[in-house]
Design a protein around this motif. Structure first.
Motif, PDB file in Angstrom:
ATOM      1  N   VAL A  88      65.022  52.915  32.001  1.00 56.77           N
ATOM      2  CA  VAL A  88      65.734  52.716  33.252  1.00 56.77           C
ATOM      3  C   VAL A  88      66.664  53.889  33.516  1.00 56.77           C
ATOM      4  O   VAL A  88      66.740  54.405  34.620  1.00 56.77           O
ATOM      5  N   LYS A  89      67.336  54.327  32.479  1.00 54.89           N
ATOM      6  CA  LYS A  89      68.256  55.454  32.594  1.00 54.89           C
ATOM      7  C   LYS A  89      68.381  56.137  31.245  1.00 54.89           C
ATOM      8  O   LYS A  89      68.523  55.474  30.226  1.00 54.89           O
ATOM      9  N   ALA A  90      68.309  57.429  31.264  1.00 59.22           N
ATOM     10  CA  ALA A  90      68.571  58.228  30.068  1.00 59.22           C
ATOM     11  C   ALA A  90      69.324  59.453  30.547  1.00 59.22           C
ATOM     12  O   ALA A  90      68.874  60.155  31.444  1.00 59.22           O
ATOM     13  N   SER A  91      70.473  59.684  29.979  1.00 57.74           N
ATOM     14  CA  SER A  91      71.285  60.808  30.417  1.00 57.74           C
ATOM     15  C   SER A  91      71.842  61.536  29.218  1.00 57.74           C
ATOM     16  O   SER A  91      72.227  60.923  28.223  1.00 57.74           O
ATOM     17  N   SER A  92      71.873  62.832  29.325  1.00 57.44           N
ATOM     18  CA  SER A  92      72.531  63.619  28.295  1.00 57.44           C
ATOM     19  C   SER A  92      73.883  64.105  28.806  1.00 57.44           C
ATOM     20  O   SER A  92      74.551  64.899  28.160  1.00 57.44           O
ATOM     21  N   SER A  93      74.280  63.616  29.982  1.00 53.05           N
ATOM     22  CA  SER A  93      75.571  63.977  30.569  1.00 53.05           C
ATOM     23  C   SER A  93      76.583  62.865  30.320  1.00 53.05           C
ATOM     24  O   SER A  93      76.256  61.685  30.407  1.00 53.05           O
ATOM     25  N   TRP A  94      77.798  63.265  30.030  1.00 56.80           N
ATOM     26  CA  TRP A  94      78.874  62.310  29.814  1.00 56.80           C
ATOM     27  C   TRP A  94      79.678  62.145  31.095  1.00 56.80           C
ATOM     28  O   TRP A  94      79.888  63.119  31.825  1.00 56.80           O
ATOM     29  N   PRO A  95      80.162  60.934  31.379  1.00 54.50           N
ATOM     30  CA  PRO A  95      81.037  60.769  32.540  1.00 54.50           C
ATOM     31  C   PRO A  95      82.361  61.489  32.291  1.00 54.50           C
ATOM     32  O   PRO A  95      82.874  61.475  31.167  1.00 54.50           O
TER      33      PRO A  95
END
Length: 162
Positions: free
Chosen positions: A145-152
């Protein structure tokens, strides 16, 4: 470098979105001239905020269609036995992520494999034979559904405003 200002936060935001930006492009996006921007990026690297630059590769395109979440239960949770387990886990390329977890189990792993047969063989030959493993429990990703290598980073702006 103890506190991040708005330029530092913007640099981190832009580099997370596209680490291939030239210094000139990055400087323009954050509203700095090239030299101060370059110095800030170097300072962020030296302070450990930026740990590296990586290409994001589609695992499906390289034939790694299975993503498994594996909980390892340790036989005994002693310092020495846990360190042995950590060292062994770090050496296995199919294990792409490993976390200590609370609750049941000791470690939660993300493991990639070509297919279910390959994963099954890997689990029987490698995972269950890691030092100090008592049991393994596996769940498979049925779709991402979601995969991110970025941090908020918005909390950094919020903290700065206080």
């Amino acid at each position: 470098m103890e506190k991040l200002d708005r330029y530092d936060i913007q640099i981190l935001t832009e580099l997370q979105a596209d680490a291939r930006l030239t210094n000139a492009e990055l400087a323009q996006r954050v509203g700095l001239s090239a030299a101060p921007c370059w110095r800030r990026v170097r300072a962020l690297e030296e302070a450990g905020y930026i740990k590296g630059y990586h290409a994001e590769i589609d695992r499906h395109r390289i034939g790694l269609g299975v993503l498994a979440f594996v909980r390892l239960d340790a036989d005994r949770n002693t310092g020495e036995r846990t360190r042995e387990m950590e060292e062994a886990i770090r050496k296995i390329p199919e294990i792409v992520s490993c976390h200590y977890i609370s609750g049941a189990g000791t470690f939660e792993l993300q493991v990639v494999s070509r297919d279910l047969d390959t994963f099954s063989e890997f689990a029987r030959k490698v995972l269950i034979n890691l030092p100090n493993v008592k049991d393994i429990h596996t769940s498979f990703s049925l779709g991402e559904v979601k995969a991110s290598s970025s941090w908020p980073l918005s909390h950094l702006d919020d903290a700065k405003a206080r």
